[in-house]
Design an enzyme around this catalytic site. Structure first.
Site, PDB file in Angstrom:
ATOM      1  N   ALA A  45      -6.183  18.580 -23.871  1.00  0.00           N
ATOM      2  CA  ALA A  45      -5.806  17.640 -22.809  1.00  0.00           C
ATOM      3  C   ALA A  45      -6.143  18.287 -21.477  1.00  0.00           C
ATOM      4  O   ALA A  45      -5.778  19.437 -21.231  1.00  0.00           O
ATOM      5  CB  ALA A  45      -4.322  17.296 -22.888  1.00  0.00           C
ATOM      6  N   HIS A  97     -21.260  13.972 -17.355  1.00  0.00           N
ATOM      7  CA  HIS A  97     -21.060  15.044 -18.325  1.00  0.00           C
ATOM      8  C   HIS A  97     -21.082  14.497 -19.750  1.00  0.00           C
ATOM      9  O   HIS A  97     -20.657  13.363 -19.995  1.00  0.00           O
ATOM     10  CB  HIS A  97     -19.721  15.744 -18.070  1.00  0.00           C
ATOM     11  CG  HIS A  97     -19.648  16.379 -16.721  1.00  0.00           C
ATOM     12  ND1 HIS A  97     -18.465  16.527 -16.041  1.00  0.00           N
ATOM     13  CD2 HIS A  97     -20.614  16.902 -15.913  1.00  0.00           C
ATOM     14  CE1 HIS A  97     -18.702  17.126 -14.869  1.00  0.00           C
ATOM     15  NE2 HIS A  97     -20.003  17.351 -14.779  1.00  0.00           N
ATOM     16  N   LYS A 103     -13.337  10.903 -25.333  1.00  0.00           N
ATOM     17  CA  LYS A 103     -12.338  11.076 -24.272  1.00  0.00           C
ATOM     18  C   LYS A 103     -11.538   9.791 -24.083  1.00  0.00           C
ATOM     19  O   LYS A 103     -12.089   8.692 -24.161  1.00  0.00           O
ATOM     20  CB  LYS A 103     -13.016  11.407 -22.937  1.00  0.00           C
ATOM     21  CG  LYS A 103     -13.803  12.688 -22.930  1.00  0.00           C
ATOM     22  CD  LYS A 103     -14.528  12.870 -21.616  1.00  0.00           C
ATOM     23  CE  LYS A 103     -15.398  14.120 -21.631  1.00  0.00           C
ATOM     24  NZ  LYS A 103     -16.198  14.228 -20.398  1.00  0.00           N
ATOM     25  N   TYR A 162      -7.201  13.594 -19.277  1.00  0.00           N
ATOM     26  CA  TYR A 162      -8.122  13.324 -20.373  1.00  0.00           C
ATOM     27  C   TYR A 162      -7.498  13.802 -21.676  1.00  0.00           C
ATOM     28  O   TYR A 162      -7.048  14.943 -21.752  1.00  0.00           O
ATOM     29  CB  TYR A 162      -9.406  14.149 -20.252  1.00  0.00           C
ATOM     30  CG  TYR A 162     -10.176  14.142 -18.990  1.00  0.00           C
ATOM     31  CD1 TYR A 162     -11.469  13.635 -18.976  1.00  0.00           C
ATOM     32  CD2 TYR A 162      -9.668  14.696 -17.819  1.00  0.00           C
ATOM     33  CE1 TYR A 162     -12.235  13.676 -17.818  1.00  0.00           C
ATOM     34  CE2 TYR A 162     -10.417  14.735 -16.665  1.00  0.00           C
ATOM     35  CZ  TYR A 162     -11.702  14.223 -16.668  1.00  0.00           C
ATOM     36  OH  TYR A 162     -12.446  14.265 -15.532  1.00  0.00           O
ATOM     37  N   ASP A 217     -23.594  19.897 -10.889  1.00  0.00           N
ATOM     38  CA  ASP A 217     -23.913  18.468 -10.988  1.00  0.00           C
ATOM     39  C   ASP A 217     -25.112  18.106 -10.109  1.00  0.00           C
ATOM     40  O   ASP A 217     -25.963  17.310 -10.506  1.00  0.00           O
ATOM     41  CB  ASP A 217     -22.702  17.621 -10.611  1.00  0.00           C
ATOM     42  CG  ASP A 217     -21.606  17.660 -11.679  1.00  0.00           C
ATOM     43  OD1 ASP A 217     -21.895  18.080 -12.820  1.00  0.00           O
ATOM     44  OD2 ASP A 217     -20.468  17.274 -11.366  1.00  0.00           O
TER      45      ASP A 217
END
Length: 198
Positions: free
Chosen positions: A48, A62, A72, A132, A169
């Site tokens: 989590a 991602h 997820k 998540y 990113d």
């Protein structure tokens, strides 16, 4: 709980019923039975995560190698984000398609992303918080990214915003570069793996 399948196969939106009174409110933000009815199998919980972001922070896109990938279940208990789901599965009938769901502390929606899908989000407010539930733990050698500003993705990003991105990113390949290099999961591998979960 209301469940809606998104434009990207394997992704769903969950809107919980909220029960409020003068003390506050209560809701069930995750129910394994509801998820299993929608996706055909339960979510095995391995990790989590929680992230807190400043306004204009753009994280993603991602994804993880399949198998096993990383499914997820994501919600935003505080603040607000635009949550993007990207079909990066080579051979998928909707390869390159995206969908977006606003997650916030008002409607308290959640999204589920199946193994092999790409995930990104844009924080709309300071201290936007995402939680998540993940089917697998973090594994650096299996985690990858696609530049969220790649025009080919067509993410519905607002104009005139100076996005805050990590170097990782910002330096990530485009969707086409990732496909050409063999980095992306395939539709067939994802379908075969998900079939083992039922």
């Amino acid at each position: 709980m209301q469940v809606r399948e998104l434009a990207v196969p394997g992704a769903f939106e969950f809107t919980p019923r909220q029960h409020g009174d003068d003390r506050g409110l209560f809701l069930e933000w995750f129910k394994v039975e509801e998820l299993q009815a929608a996706v055909g199998h339960p979510l095995t919980l391995a990790q989590a995560n929680l992230s807190v972001s400043r306004a204009a922070t753009l994280r993603g896109v991602h994804f993880a190698d399949v198998p096993p990938g990383q499914a997820k279940y994501v919600t935003c208990p505080a603040g607000a984000v635009l949550d993007f789901i990207v079909d990066i599965r080579v051979g998928s009938p909707t390869f390159g398609a995206t969908d977006v769901v606003r997650l916030d502390g008002k409607d308290r929606r959640a999204v589920y992303l199946s193994e092999g899908l790409g995930h990104a989000f844009l924080a709309l407010e300071d201290n936007s918080t995402l939680t998540y539930l993940c089917s697998t733990g973090y594994s650096p050698g299996r985690e990858h990214g696609i530049n969220p500003l790649d025009p080919a993705l067509g993410l519905a990003l607002p104009d005139g915003v100076d996005f805050l991105l990590s170097d990782k990113d910002r330096d990530a390949p485009t969707l086409a570069e990732a496909a050409e290099s063999g980095l992306l999961p395939t539709w067939d591998a994802c379908q075969a793996y998900v079939a083992t979960l039922a």
